[in-house]
Design an enzyme around this catalytic site. Structure first.
Site, PDB file in Angstrom:
ATOM      1  N   ASN A  50       0.854  -1.196   0.000  1.00  0.00           N
ATOM      2  CA  ASN A  50       0.000   0.000   0.000  1.00  0.00           C
ATOM      3  C   ASN A  50       0.886   1.239   0.000  1.00  0.00           C
ATOM      4  OD1 ASN A  50       0.479   0.905   2.869  1.00  0.00           O
ATOM      5  ND2 ASN A  50      -0.263  -1.172   3.210  1.00  0.00           N
ATOM      6  N   ASP A  69      -4.188  -6.065   5.294  1.00  0.00           N
ATOM      7  CA  ASP A  69      -5.176  -6.911   5.962  1.00  0.00           C
ATOM      8  C   ASP A  69      -5.099  -8.361   5.488  1.00  0.00           C
ATOM      9  OD1 ASP A  69      -6.399  -5.008   7.638  1.00  0.00           O
ATOM     10  OD2 ASP A  69      -7.442  -4.140   5.912  1.00  0.00           O
ATOM     11  N   PRO A 107      -2.620 -11.548  10.687  1.00  0.00           N
ATOM     12  CA  PRO A 107      -2.862 -11.293  12.113  1.00  0.00           C
ATOM     13  C   PRO A 107      -3.059  -9.802  12.345  1.00  0.00           C
ATOM     14  CG  PRO A 107      -0.547 -11.816  11.709  1.00  0.00           C
ATOM     15  CD  PRO A 107      -1.289 -12.059  10.418  1.00  0.00           C
ATOM     16  N   ASP A 108      -3.924  -9.453  13.268  1.00  0.00           N
ATOM     17  CA  ASP A 108      -4.124  -8.042  13.618  1.00  0.00           C
ATOM     18  C   ASP A 108      -3.177  -7.711  14.774  1.00  0.00           C
ATOM     19  OD1 ASP A 108      -5.020  -5.599  14.754  1.00  0.00           O
ATOM     20  OD2 ASP A 108      -6.928  -5.856  13.716  1.00  0.00           O
ATOM     21  N   PHE A 160      -4.133   3.550  15.074  1.00  0.00           N
ATOM     22  CA  PHE A 160      -4.594   4.561  14.130  1.00  0.00           C
ATOM     23  C   PHE A 160      -5.819   4.001  13.426  1.00  0.00           C
ATOM     24  CE2 PHE A 160      -0.754   6.724  14.895  1.00  0.00           C
ATOM     25  CZ  PHE A 160      -0.896   7.994  14.375  1.00  0.00           C
TER      26      PHE A 160
HETATM   27  N1  CTP Z   1      -3.501  -2.898  12.322  1.00  0.00           N
HETATM   28  C1  CTP Z   1      -2.626  -3.876  12.771  1.00  0.00           C
HETATM   29  N2  CTP Z   1      -2.611  -5.091  12.151  1.00  0.00           N
HETATM   30  C2  CTP Z   1      -3.453  -5.348  11.116  1.00  0.00           C
HETATM   31  C3  CTP Z   1      -4.340  -4.354  10.669  1.00  0.00           C
HETATM   32  C4  CTP Z   1      -4.337  -3.126  11.291  1.00  0.00           C
HETATM   33  O1  CTP Z   1      -1.848  -3.638  13.717  1.00  0.00           O
HETATM   34  N3  CTP Z   1      -3.401  -6.531  10.545  1.00  0.00           N
HETATM   35  C5  CTP Z   1      -3.541  -1.630  13.041  1.00  0.00           C
HETATM   36  C6  CTP Z   1      -3.031  -0.436  12.284  1.00  0.00           C
HETATM   37  O2  CTP Z   1      -1.639  -0.240  12.540  1.00  0.00           O
HETATM   38  C7  CTP Z   1      -3.865   0.693  12.876  1.00  0.00           C
HETATM   39  C8  CTP Z   1      -5.166   0.034  13.218  1.00  0.00           C
HETATM   40  O3  CTP Z   1      -4.875  -1.346  13.276  1.00  0.00           O
HETATM   41  O4  CTP Z   1      -3.313   1.131  14.091  1.00  0.00           O
HETATM   42  C9  CTP Z   1      -6.331   0.302  12.305  1.00  0.00           C
HETATM   43  O5  CTP Z   1      -6.164  -0.111  11.003  1.00  0.00           O
HETATM   44  P1  CTP Z   1      -7.287   0.158   9.857  1.00  0.00           P
HETATM   45  O6  CTP Z   1      -6.695  -0.292   8.591  1.00  0.00           O
HETATM   46  O7  CTP Z   1      -7.805   1.533   9.967  1.00  0.00           O
HETATM   47  O8  CTP Z   1      -8.479  -0.714  10.348  1.00  0.00           O
HETATM   48  P2  CTP Z   1      -8.913  -2.162  10.077  1.00  0.00           P
HETATM   49  O9  CTP Z   1      -8.716  -2.895  11.343  1.00  0.00           O
HETATM   50  O10 CTP Z   1      -8.223  -2.699   8.879  1.00  0.00           O
HETATM   51  O11 CTP Z   1     -10.475  -2.010   9.839  1.00  0.00           O
HETATM   52  P3  CTP Z   1     -11.279  -1.429   8.589  1.00  0.00           P
HETATM   53  O12 CTP Z   1     -10.469  -1.739   7.359  1.00  0.00           O
HETATM   54  O13 CTP Z   1     -12.539  -2.150   8.695  1.00  0.00           O
HETATM   55  O14 CTP Z   1     -11.406   0.050   8.842  1.00  0.00           O
END
Ligand code: CTP
Length: 406
Positions: free
Chosen positions: A214, A282, A309-310, A329
């Site tokens: 990205n 994601d 993984p998140d 964020f």
């Molecule tokens: N983040 C993370 N690991 C992931 C996805 C996101 O640590 N696999 C963290 C990002 O660093 C950020 C936050 O989650 O601090 C939010 O990411 P964002 O892309 O806005 O949200 P999503 O969880 O992807 O949700 P959506 O796309 O539904 O807005």
């Protein structure tokens, strides 16, 4: 009677050429009232706004103006001048002098002293709003901050040129307060704390030559790491591929994929503070091709994805190793505050900085950010500001929070 705050402190005040230079006269008086010894360097531009005589009368010392004055060099060389002080204070810090500082130029006594010093330097910018917002000035300010130069202001307000905006110098009492805070050690409020920051994009391999990525530049995450380190935190930056240089005073771990980022985050624990500023992909390939995918003239390949993984959610999960403060964020294109609140509930982090990343916001790759600060009980809209200012504001807020201040 209590001793004044700055008793025994030696300040080298560098007065550069801007309309706000006249305020340096009051500043000399106020710093001296607090017990500081103030020695002044007046640039050629500065001398167009204030006279050497008034500076000398107020500081009760000789005023240093020229690099090549033999008598000056015999009495006090420029190297000694710059090291004889406890703090170098540049007021007003014009766009020009900050550009010279960032470039390492030594074209007059002021810039030579700034380059030769081994002491802390504090700049107090003052300039027209367009000059302040110019990409060149913002890049120079970011460079100086990364090198540990302290900064006070500018603030928003009316300018001498008739315009309105950011660029106005802070008032003299605020400069005295910042100098006092510096000497009191308030500039290191995160000393003894550990911080980790994720930054940049992740690359998810499709095959050995292609990847999913990205447009994240890493500017915001890197600026946060620099700001936390600047306040004394022992900081680890876990960064995906970016064009940014490694930061002085920060341990940087370079990774590519989300899974590698998670492993690096785990390795950086225990940590008091975790900031997830990375734009983590994601998804990744359900199974990465071992060999380069070929066309073979048939159907395009089936790119089946699986969820990554998140990392933010993982770090926010309960357990003895959970950082005391986890900040995420939220990149939103609509309903910024409501969506960010929902994200706090879902991911269990403590704070979210939500930013508008709609296509016309210019956030991706740009130098400015418009943030909504959101925690369990408040939502606060921050004015549009540079990513370094967002970082400074966040770091200051973290320090206040961890040190039990409201
Ligand atoms: N983040 C993370 N690991 C992931 C996805 C996101 O640590 N696999 C963290 C990002 O660093 C950020 C936050 O989650 O601090 C939010 O990411 P964002 O892309 O806005 O949200 P999503 O969880 O992807 O949700 P959506 O796309 O539904 O807005």
């Amino acid at each position: 009677m209590e001793k004044p705050l700055l008793t025994g402190k030696r300040v080298l005040l560098i007065i550069a050429g801007g309309v706000a230079a006249f305020k340096s006269l009051d500043l000399i008086r106020r710093l001296r009232e607090q017990g500081a010894a103030v020695r002044c360097v007046l640039t050629e531009g500065g001398a167009a706004f204030v006279t050497p005589l008034s500076v000398s009368a107020l500081s009760e010392d000789k005023v240093y103006t020229s690099l090549f004055s033999l008598t000056d060099e015999a009495e006090m060389g420029h190297i000694q001048l710059s090291r004889d002080a406890d703090l170098l204070l540049v007021v007003p810090a014009t766009a020009d002098i900050m550009a010279k500082m960032a470039a390492g130029l030594a074209t007059d006594l002021a810039t030579t002293a700034l380059l030769a010093t081994d002491k802390p330097v504090m700049v107090v910018p003052a300039m027209n709003v367009r000059m302040w917002e110019h990409a060149a000035t913002q890049a120079n300010v970011a460079t100086l901050e990364l090198r540990g130069v302290l900064r006070v202001g500018p603030v928003e307000g009316d300018m001498a040129c008739g315009e309105y905006g950011f660029g106005r110098m802070v008032d003299v009492p605020d400069i005295v307060a910042a100098v006092s805070a510096h000497f009191k050690g308030d500039s290191n409020p995160l000393k003894g704390r550990r911080a980790m920051v994720t930054s940049g994009p992740t690359y998810e391999a499709i095959d050995p030559v292609r990847y999913i990525a990205n447009r994240s530049s890493g500017k915001q995450g890197h600026a946060i790491a620099a700001a936390l380190a600047g306040l004394g935190a022992q900081t680890t930056l876990i960064s995906g591929p970016t064009k940014l240089p490694d930061l002085a005073g920060v341990t940087t771990v370079h990774i590519e994929s989300a899974r590698d980022m998670l492993v690096a985050c785990e390795a950086a624990l225990p940590s008091d503070i975790a900031i997830c500023a990375a734009a983590v992909s994601d998804w990744r390939m359900a199974s990465e091709a071992v060999q380069k995918l070929k066309k073979h003239g048939g159907e395009p390949p089936d790119l089946t994805l699986t969820e990554n993984p998140d990392i933010l959610k993982h770090l926010s999960g309960p357990g003895p190793r959970r950082p005391q403060l986890v900040v995420g964020f939220a990149a939103e294109t609509e309903n910024v505050v409501a969506n960010a609140r929902a994200k706090i509930d879902r991911k269990k982090c403590d704070w979210i900085l939500a930013n508008d990343v709609s296509p016309d916001s210019g956030v991706f790759g740009g130098d400015a950010n418009t943030i909504h600060f959101i925690n369990a009980d408040q939502a606060e809209a921050w004015p549009k500001m540079s990513k370094t200012d967002v970082a400074a504001r966040l770091a200051a807020r973290i320090a206040a929070h961890l040190n039990g201040k409201p």
